[in-house]
Design a protein around this motif. Structure first.
Motif, PDB file in Angstrom:
ATOM      1  N   ASN A   2      15.409 -87.242  16.954  1.00 49.39           N
ATOM      2  CA  ASN A   2      15.915 -87.153  18.334  1.00 49.39           C
ATOM      3  C   ASN A   2      16.436 -85.749  18.609  1.00 49.39           C
ATOM      4  N   SER A   3      16.571 -85.445  19.893  1.00 52.62           N
ATOM      5  CA  SER A   3      17.084 -84.135  20.292  1.00 52.62           C
ATOM      6  C   SER A   3      18.300 -84.296  21.185  1.00 52.62           C
ATOM      7  N   THR A   4      19.136 -83.266  21.167  1.00 52.23           N
ATOM      8  CA  THR A   4      20.262 -83.216  22.098  1.00 52.23           C
ATOM      9  C   THR A   4      20.446 -81.781  22.568  1.00 52.23           C
ATOM     10  N   GLU A  76      17.874 -80.861  16.763  1.00 50.54           N
ATOM     11  CA  GLU A  76      17.096 -82.026  16.335  1.00 50.54           C
ATOM     12  C   GLU A  76      17.687 -82.629  15.067  1.00 50.54           C
ATOM     13  N   SER A 117      25.172 -83.466  25.000  1.00 53.32           N
ATOM     14  CA  SER A 117      24.708 -84.545  25.870  1.00 53.32           C
ATOM     15  C   SER A 117      25.380 -85.858  25.459  1.00 53.32           C
ATOM     16  N   ASN A 120      20.864 -90.396  25.297  1.00 51.52           N
ATOM     17  CA  ASN A 120      19.495 -89.887  25.101  1.00 51.52           C
ATOM     18  C   ASN A 120      18.850 -89.517  26.434  1.00 51.52           C
ATOM     19  N   GLU A 121      19.153 -90.316  27.469  1.00 50.41           N
ATOM     20  CA  GLU A 121      18.577 -90.027  28.791  1.00 50.41           C
ATOM     21  C   GLU A 121      19.101 -88.684  29.318  1.00 50.41           C
ATOM     22  N   HIS A 124      17.561 -85.739  27.443  1.00 50.81           N
ATOM     23  CA  HIS A 124      16.219 -85.436  27.948  1.00 50.81           C
ATOM     24  C   HIS A 124      16.316 -84.574  29.216  1.00 50.81           C
ATOM     25  N   ASN A 125      17.177 -84.964  30.138  1.00 54.03           N
ATOM     26  CA  ASN A 125      17.312 -84.235  31.403  1.00 54.03           C
ATOM     27  C   ASN A 125      17.929 -82.850  31.193  1.00 54.03           C
ATOM     28  N   ILE A 127      17.921 -81.022  28.443  1.00 51.32           N
ATOM     29  CA  ILE A 127      16.972 -80.143  27.734  1.00 51.32           C
ATOM     30  C   ILE A 127      15.946 -79.606  28.731  1.00 51.32           C
ATOM     31  N   ALA A 128      15.442 -80.480  29.598  1.00 54.45           N
ATOM     32  CA  ALA A 128      14.442 -80.047  30.596  1.00 54.45           C
ATOM     33  C   ALA A 128      15.054 -79.032  31.570  1.00 54.45           C
ATOM     34  N   ASP A 135       8.146 -78.685  25.400  1.00 53.15           N
ATOM     35  CA  ASP A 135       7.017 -79.375  24.771  1.00 53.15           C
ATOM     36  C   ASP A 135       5.966 -78.406  24.242  1.00 53.15           C
TER      37      ASP A 135
END
Ligand code: CMP
Length: 137
Positions: A2-4, A76, A117, A120-121, A124-125, A127-128, A135
Motif C-alpha cells: 500500500n501507499s500513503t 510504500e 493520509s 486508503n481513499e 489515493h487522492n 498522492i494524485a 503510475d
C-alpha cells in the motif's frame, strides 16, 4: 503493498530535521517511491486541506503550510497508511507517544512536523494531488 502520502512540513524542514525523519522512515522499512521539494502556494495548500476549510484553524494552517519549503513523499509498505500514522504519533505532539516523529520533532498541534493520509481513499487522492503521474514511475 500500500501507499500513503507523507509531508515533512515547513517547521521540520526549516529546523533541518529532514535527514533524521527520512532515517526513521527507512529504518521502519518504508520504500520511498517518490519525493519532491515544494513550496506550496495558497491555492495548492487550500486545495490539499479543503476537508478542513470550515475549521477554525484553517487560515492559520494555510499560512503555516505556505510559509516555507516542505518535502512531499509517497511511502510504500504493507498497511502503509496505518504504519505511517503510528510512526508519526498523535496530531498534538504533547499527546504523541515517546519515540514517534511528532513527539521527537513536533512543536505544537499546528507545527507538528509531518503529515500522513488518514485512510486508503485519502491516500489515493492525496498522492494524485501531488504526483499525478505516479503510475508512470
Ligand atoms: P495534518 O495531519 O497535516 O492534518 C491537518 C492539520 O491541521 C494537522 O496535521 C495540524 O497541523 C492542523 N491541526 C489539526 N488540528 C488543529 C488544531 N486544533 N489547531 C491547529 N491546527 C490543527
Amino acid at each position: 503493498m500500500n501507499s500513503t502520502l507523507a509531508i515533512i512540513k515547513p517547521d521540520a524542514f526549516k529546523a533541518n530535521y529532514t535527514g533524521k525523519i527520512i532515517d526513521i522512515i527507512l529504518k521502519n522499512e518504508f520504500f520511498i517511491k517518490a519525493m519532491k521539494l515544494v513550496k506550496l502556494s495558497e491555492i495548492e495548500a487550500k486545495g490539499f486541506y479543503q476537508v478542513h476549510r470550515e475549521k477554525p484553524f484553517f487560515n492559520d494552517l494555510i499560512k503555516f503550510m505556505t510559509s516555507g519549503p516542505s518535502i512531499v513523499m509517497v511511502l510504500e509498505k504493507e498497511n502503509a497508511v496505518e504504519e505511517w500514522r503510528a510512526l508519526m504519533g498523535e496530531t498534538d505532539p504533547k499527546k504523541a507517544k515517546e519515540g514517534t516523529i511528532r513527539a521527537l520533532y513536533g512543536h505544537d498541534i499546528e507545527k507538528n512536523a509531518v503529515h500522513g493520509s488518514d485512510s486508503n481513499e485519502n491516500a489515493h487522492n492525496e498522492i494524485a494531488y501531488f504526483f499525478p503521474q505516479i503510475d508512470l514511475l
